[in-house]
Write a protein that holds these residues in place. Sequence first.
Motif, PDB file in Angstrom:
ATOM      1  N   LEU A  95      81.000 109.002 104.445  1.00  0.00           N
ATOM      2  CA  LEU A  95      81.556 107.983 105.304  1.00  0.00           C
ATOM      3  C   LEU A  95      82.283 108.470 106.473  1.00  0.00           C
ATOM      4  CD1 LEU A  95      83.141 105.863 102.467  1.00  0.00           C
ATOM      5  CD2 LEU A  95      80.685 105.728 103.342  1.00  0.00           C
ATOM      6  N   THR A  96      81.818 107.618 107.588  1.00  0.00           N
ATOM      7  CA  THR A  96      82.775 107.961 109.098  1.00  0.00           C
ATOM      8  C   THR A  96      83.513 106.591 109.217  1.00  0.00           C
ATOM      9  OG1 THR A  96      80.740 106.886 110.280  1.00  0.00           O
ATOM     10  CG2 THR A  96      80.881 109.459 110.076  1.00  0.00           C
ATOM     11  N   ILE A  97      84.858 107.110 109.245  1.00  0.00           N
ATOM     12  CA  ILE A  97      85.685 106.024 109.571  1.00  0.00           C
ATOM     13  C   ILE A  97      86.698 106.301 111.029  1.00  0.00           C
ATOM     14  CG2 ILE A  97      86.039 105.621 107.230  1.00  0.00           C
ATOM     15  CD1 ILE A  97      88.840 107.218 107.191  1.00  0.00           C
ATOM     16  N   ALA A  98      87.168 105.263 111.564  1.00  0.00           N
ATOM     17  CA  ALA A  98      88.135 105.572 112.645  1.00  0.00           C
ATOM     18  C   ALA A  98      89.166 104.595 112.549  1.00  0.00           C
ATOM     19  CB  ALA A  98      87.392 105.466 113.723  1.00  0.00           C
ATOM     20  N   SER A  99      90.495 104.565 112.869  1.00  0.00           N
ATOM     21  CA  SER A  99      91.311 103.684 113.215  1.00  0.00           C
ATOM     22  C   SER A  99      90.853 102.973 114.513  1.00  0.00           C
ATOM     23  CB  SER A  99      92.830 104.366 113.605  1.00  0.00           C
ATOM     24  OG  SER A  99      93.502 104.831 112.228  1.00  0.00           O
ATOM     25  N   PHE A 100      90.428 103.525 115.546  1.00  0.00           N
ATOM     26  CA  PHE A 100      90.105 103.116 116.661  1.00  0.00           C
ATOM     27  C   PHE A 100      89.054 104.322 117.568  1.00  0.00           C
ATOM     28  CE2 PHE A 100      94.765 103.091 116.606  1.00  0.00           C
ATOM     29  CZ  PHE A 100      94.913 104.565 116.691  1.00  0.00           C
ATOM     30  N   ASN A 101      88.448 103.849 118.492  1.00  0.00           N
ATOM     31  CA  ASN A 101      87.554 104.957 119.231  1.00  0.00           C
ATOM     32  C   ASN A 101      88.060 104.771 120.645  1.00  0.00           C
ATOM     33  OD1 ASN A 101      85.300 105.560 117.385  1.00  0.00           O
ATOM     34  ND2 ASN A 101      85.750 103.599 116.781  1.00  0.00           N
ATOM     35  N   PRO A 102      89.342 105.307 120.907  1.00  0.00           N
ATOM     36  CA  PRO A 102      89.836 105.127 122.297  1.00  0.00           C
ATOM     37  C   PRO A 102      89.153 106.137 123.494  1.00  0.00           C
ATOM     38  CG  PRO A 102      91.589 106.446 121.163  1.00  0.00           C
ATOM     39  CD  PRO A 102      90.216 105.953 120.204  1.00  0.00           C
ATOM     40  N   SER A 103      89.204 105.968 124.635  1.00  0.00           N
ATOM     41  CA  SER A 103      88.944 106.677 125.873  1.00  0.00           C
ATOM     42  C   SER A 103      90.244 107.650 126.082  1.00  0.00           C
ATOM     43  CB  SER A 103      88.216 106.380 126.860  1.00  0.00           C
ATOM     44  OG  SER A 103      89.034 105.567 127.667  1.00  0.00           O
ATOM     45  N   GLN A 104      90.415 108.740 126.739  1.00  0.00           N
ATOM     46  CA  GLN A 104      91.537 109.285 127.061  1.00  0.00           C
ATOM     47  C   GLN A 104      91.954 108.160 128.207  1.00  0.00           C
ATOM     48  OE1 GLN A 104      90.904 113.568 127.833  1.00  0.00           O
ATOM     49  NE2 GLN A 104      88.933 112.853 127.718  1.00  0.00           N
ATOM     50  N   ASN A 105      90.998 107.701 129.168  1.00  0.00           N
ATOM     51  CA  ASN A 105      91.731 107.083 130.283  1.00  0.00           C
ATOM     52  C   ASN A 105      92.207 105.522 129.561  1.00  0.00           C
ATOM     53  OD1 ASN A 105      90.991 108.508 132.213  1.00  0.00           O
ATOM     54  ND2 ASN A 105      88.888 107.802 132.487  1.00  0.00           N
ATOM     55  N   GLN A 106      91.882 105.137 128.492  1.00  0.00           N
ATOM     56  CA  GLN A 106      92.535 104.028 128.110  1.00  0.00           C
ATOM     57  C   GLN A 106      94.017 104.261 127.592  1.00  0.00           C
ATOM     58  OE1 GLN A 106      89.111 103.144 124.902  1.00  0.00           O
ATOM     59  NE2 GLN A 106      89.741 101.111 125.429  1.00  0.00           N
ATOM     60  N   ILE A 107      94.188 105.521 126.836  1.00  0.00           N
ATOM     61  CA  ILE A 107      95.404 106.010 126.473  1.00  0.00           C
ATOM     62  C   ILE A 107      96.360 106.110 127.626  1.00  0.00           C
ATOM     63  CG2 ILE A 107      96.516 107.789 125.139  1.00  0.00           C
ATOM     64  CD1 ILE A 107      93.911 108.575 123.670  1.00  0.00           C
ATOM     65  N   LEU A 108      95.751 106.899 128.963  1.00  0.00           N
ATOM     66  CA  LEU A 108      96.676 106.925 129.967  1.00  0.00           C
ATOM     67  C   LEU A 108      96.971 105.660 130.595  1.00  0.00           C
ATOM     68  CD1 LEU A 108      97.490 109.050 132.210  1.00  0.00           C
ATOM     69  CD2 LEU A 108      95.420 108.581 133.285  1.00  0.00           C
ATOM     70  N   LYS A 109      96.270 104.564 130.700  1.00  0.00           N
ATOM     71  CA  LYS A 109      96.703 103.351 130.909  1.00  0.00           C
ATOM     72  C   LYS A 109      97.815 102.653 130.317  1.00  0.00           C
ATOM     73  CE  LYS A 109      94.247  98.959 132.338  1.00  0.00           C
ATOM     74  NZ  LYS A 109      95.148  97.908 131.396  1.00  0.00           N
ATOM     75  N   ILE A 110      97.605 102.852 128.912  1.00  0.00           N
ATOM     76  CA  ILE A 110      98.674 102.230 128.177  1.00  0.00           C
ATOM     77  C   ILE A 110     100.040 103.015 128.280  1.00  0.00           C
ATOM     78  CG2 ILE A 110      99.443 102.292 125.598  1.00  0.00           C
ATOM     79  CD1 ILE A 110      96.559 101.839 124.696  1.00  0.00           C
TER      80      ILE A 110
END
Length: 299
Positions: A205-220
Amino acid sequence: MADSIKNVAVIGASGNLGKEVVQELLKAGFKVTAFAREESTATFPPDVAVKKVDYRSVETLTAALQGQDAVVSTIATVAVGSQVPLVDAAIAAKVKRFIPSEFGVNTRIVEGTSIGKILQGKVKTLDYIIRKSQENPWFTWTGVSSGIFFDWGLKYGSVGFNKDAKTATIYDSGDEPVQASNLAFIGKAVVAILSQPEKTANQYLTIASFNPSQNQILKIVEEETGEKWKVEHVSTEEQEKIGLEKLSKGDYSAFSNFLRRRIYADGAGHAVLGDKNAVSLLGLQEEDLAATVKAWLRG
């Protein structure tokens, strides 16, 4: 909770992931036993049974595994080769489910890659488990790839963001979505797997809490702090070269360099989006990226 799995032995229970897995199992009502090396000084919650074991001895491991329904291994990548005696002991003790120490990169798709060279211990261990399961149909397994440990990576800097210095390391364009899971979320996935043994038997199984890009994190982080962060742009191709140089000298810290190339490179395609993410199969929901990042900033 399913009647068939109640007693769970956790290997590596004092580690970063192991602690979270133990907490989630306890919350869900499982009886947890932590295995520790003879020389270990690790401490565990009062409602966790502790057994000191010799991981090289199938005989002593078999004795320790009597009465256990499942084994969850969260040991570090460097020690994964040592899981084979544990697998043999689990079969001898009639353990029903084995969850090996996959948690991270999907090892089923690393053949012929640089990172695959370092992950051979994991690849061969799961190959062995699958073979043994085919020979002993009552012995089942579940593999779990969770991507990077996100909340842990924020805290310890491996995700590339430093809240004190207000700096960010962005690999390539920073737009590639990345498979990422919080530690407690992985613990919840383990609980869901063991609570639905028939549905999750003999699956990767492949799971993820989320799949963010680094730029999304930077924006936050910039919106939340009200400041522009200093950004350093780094090439994943260069990371690959550094990793190969390290590996040629027997330096296995090359893993970090190979990992950056694998997950952040533009077009890497290792995010688990849509049906690829097993959260719906497990009855879980993806988590809130902004809430996780904000909690880290406040911490």
